[in-house]
Design a protein around this motif. Structure first.
Motif, PDB file in Angstrom:
ATOM      1  N   TRP A 193      74.177 -52.041  52.890  1.00  0.00           N
ATOM      2  CA  TRP A 193      75.183 -53.071  52.596  1.00  0.00           C
ATOM      3  C   TRP A 193      75.342 -53.261  51.097  1.00  0.00           C
ATOM      4  N   ALA A 196      77.224 -50.530  49.373  1.00  0.00           N
ATOM      5  CA  ALA A 196      78.641 -50.425  49.738  1.00  0.00           C
ATOM      6  C   ALA A 196      79.532 -51.431  49.014  1.00  0.00           C
ATOM      7  N   GLN A 197      78.935 -52.409  48.333  1.00  0.00           N
ATOM      8  CA  GLN A 197      79.742 -53.473  47.738  1.00  0.00           C
ATOM      9  C   GLN A 197      80.441 -53.029  46.456  1.00  0.00           C
ATOM     10  N   THR A 198      81.562 -53.702  46.174  1.00  0.00           N
ATOM     11  CA  THR A 198      82.314 -53.495  44.941  1.00  0.00           C
ATOM     12  C   THR A 198      82.527 -54.849  44.276  1.00  0.00           C
ATOM     13  N   HIS A 199      83.048 -54.834  43.048  1.00  0.00           N
ATOM     14  CA  HIS A 199      83.350 -56.093  42.370  1.00  0.00           C
ATOM     15  C   HIS A 199      84.269 -56.955  43.235  1.00  0.00           C
ATOM     16  N   GLU A 200      85.251 -56.298  43.863  1.00  0.00           N
ATOM     17  CA  GLU A 200      86.238 -57.029  44.660  1.00  0.00           C
ATOM     18  C   GLU A 200      85.664 -57.547  45.966  1.00  0.00           C
ATOM     19  N   SER A 201      84.778 -56.785  46.586  1.00  0.00           N
ATOM     20  CA  SER A 201      84.291 -57.171  47.910  1.00  0.00           C
ATOM     21  C   SER A 201      83.397 -58.404  47.880  1.00  0.00           C
ATOM     22  N   ILE A 202      82.743 -58.658  46.756  1.00  0.00           N
ATOM     23  CA  ILE A 202      81.835 -59.811  46.699  1.00  0.00           C
ATOM     24  C   ILE A 202      82.318 -60.889  45.731  1.00  0.00           C
ATOM     25  N   ARG A 203      83.562 -60.798  45.271  1.00  0.00           N
ATOM     26  CA  ARG A 203      84.016 -61.794  44.284  1.00  0.00           C
ATOM     27  C   ARG A 203      84.025 -63.206  44.854  1.00  0.00           C
ATOM     28  N   ASN A 245      81.904 -64.439  46.795  1.00  0.00           N
ATOM     29  CA  ASN A 245      80.525 -64.935  46.774  1.00  0.00           C
ATOM     30  C   ASN A 245      80.237 -65.708  45.491  1.00  0.00           C
ATOM     31  N   HIS A 300      76.843 -57.700  39.802  1.00  0.00           N
ATOM     32  CA  HIS A 300      78.025 -57.109  39.157  1.00  0.00           C
ATOM     33  C   HIS A 300      77.617 -56.204  37.990  1.00  0.00           C
TER      34      HIS A 300
END
Length: 262
Positions: free
Chosen positions: A59, A62-69, A71, A105
């Motif tokens: 998990w 797989a994250q990107t700046h956009e996927s967890i913004r 949060n 990030h």
């Protein structure tokens, strides 16, 4: 390894040893395991690196700046809630979660070649030194108001603002509406007079369409700013009071007049 002998010592005591020469060799044994009695910021970076390694957490990798913004926003709100509650234990946890978002990030930025944690810290330190001209420069501030003025002046020069409209245009579009209204109002006050009291009557006047409601909300946020009250915090606090009063009224079996005690 010096003088044909292997010497083990703590890193902090390395400069206190004698007998150094060109034949000396030094190696730092990597830490083993991730369970400790007390962790440091370095441990946080090491753990984050392990989670996003090629064989790390699927998990996290797989994250990107956009996927967890989102949060970042959620964790910031939870930290503010802990502050409002005066709960030191909750603040310790929630501020850690905010820190995690920054470190996450930075880890992504390093893996993609965008930026590193060192770049972020460098930019932050430059900002702190550059904008505190009354501490690190020739300006002198006698109170918090003057200090803020010097900060704003340094920021304007740093950001190359060309007008008030330019400052307004660069406000984040994701700000909550009440917070944005307060920010806009305070910037407008620096270049034009405060609207007359009759304008603030909008907050109490009739009007049912979206434009009139928008005027009322802006007027209320501006009035709060004039009184030194954070409109976003004030509204959140009042909503919390509503929740508490309603819970009491519901428990007593009569919810008809629960608003009158607010």
């Amino acid at each position: 390894y010096a003088g044909g002998k292997l010497i083990k010592t703590r890193l902090c005591e390395l400069d206190r040893l004698g007998g150094y020469g060109y034949s000396c060799e030094m190696s730092v044994t990597p830490e083993k395991g991730y369970v400790k009695k007390k962790y440091s910021f370095g441990d946080l970076l090491r753990i984050m690196g392990r989670l996003t390694a090629f064989d790390g957490c699927p998990w996290d990798k797989a994250q990107t700046h956009e996927s967890i913004r989102i949060n970042m926003i959620e964790e910031a709100y939870e930290a503010v809630d802990a502050i409002n509650c005066g709960d030191a234990d909750a603040m310790t946890e929630e501020l850690g979660d905010v820190m995690l978002q920054s470190v996450f990030h930075c880890d992504m930025g390093e893996r993609t070649g965008e930026f590193t944690l060192a770049d972020v810290i460098d930019a932050l330190c430059r900002k702190l030194v550059g904008r505190h001209t009354h501490i690190f420069g020739e300006n002198r501030a006698s109170d918090a108001g003057e200090a803020l003025g010097f900060w704003e002046a340094a920021k304007s020069e740093e950001k190359s603002y060309v007008s008030t409209a330019d400052k307004l245009d660069r406000l984040p579009e994701c700000f909550p509406a009440l917070l944005a209204a307060e920010k806009v109002y305070k910037k407008l006050l620096k270049v034009c007079d405060r609207p007359g009291d009759e304008w603030f009557e909008l907050a109490r006047s009739g009007g049912v369409d979206e434009k009139d409601i928008g005027k009322k909300l802006f007027a209320a946020a501006a009035d709060a700013a004039d009184k030194g009250v954070d409109a976003e915090v004030a509204l959140s606090s009042f909503i919390a009071n509503i929740k508490r009063n309603f819970a009491k009224a519901e428990a007593s079996g009569d919810v008809k007049d629960f608003l009158k005690d607010l």
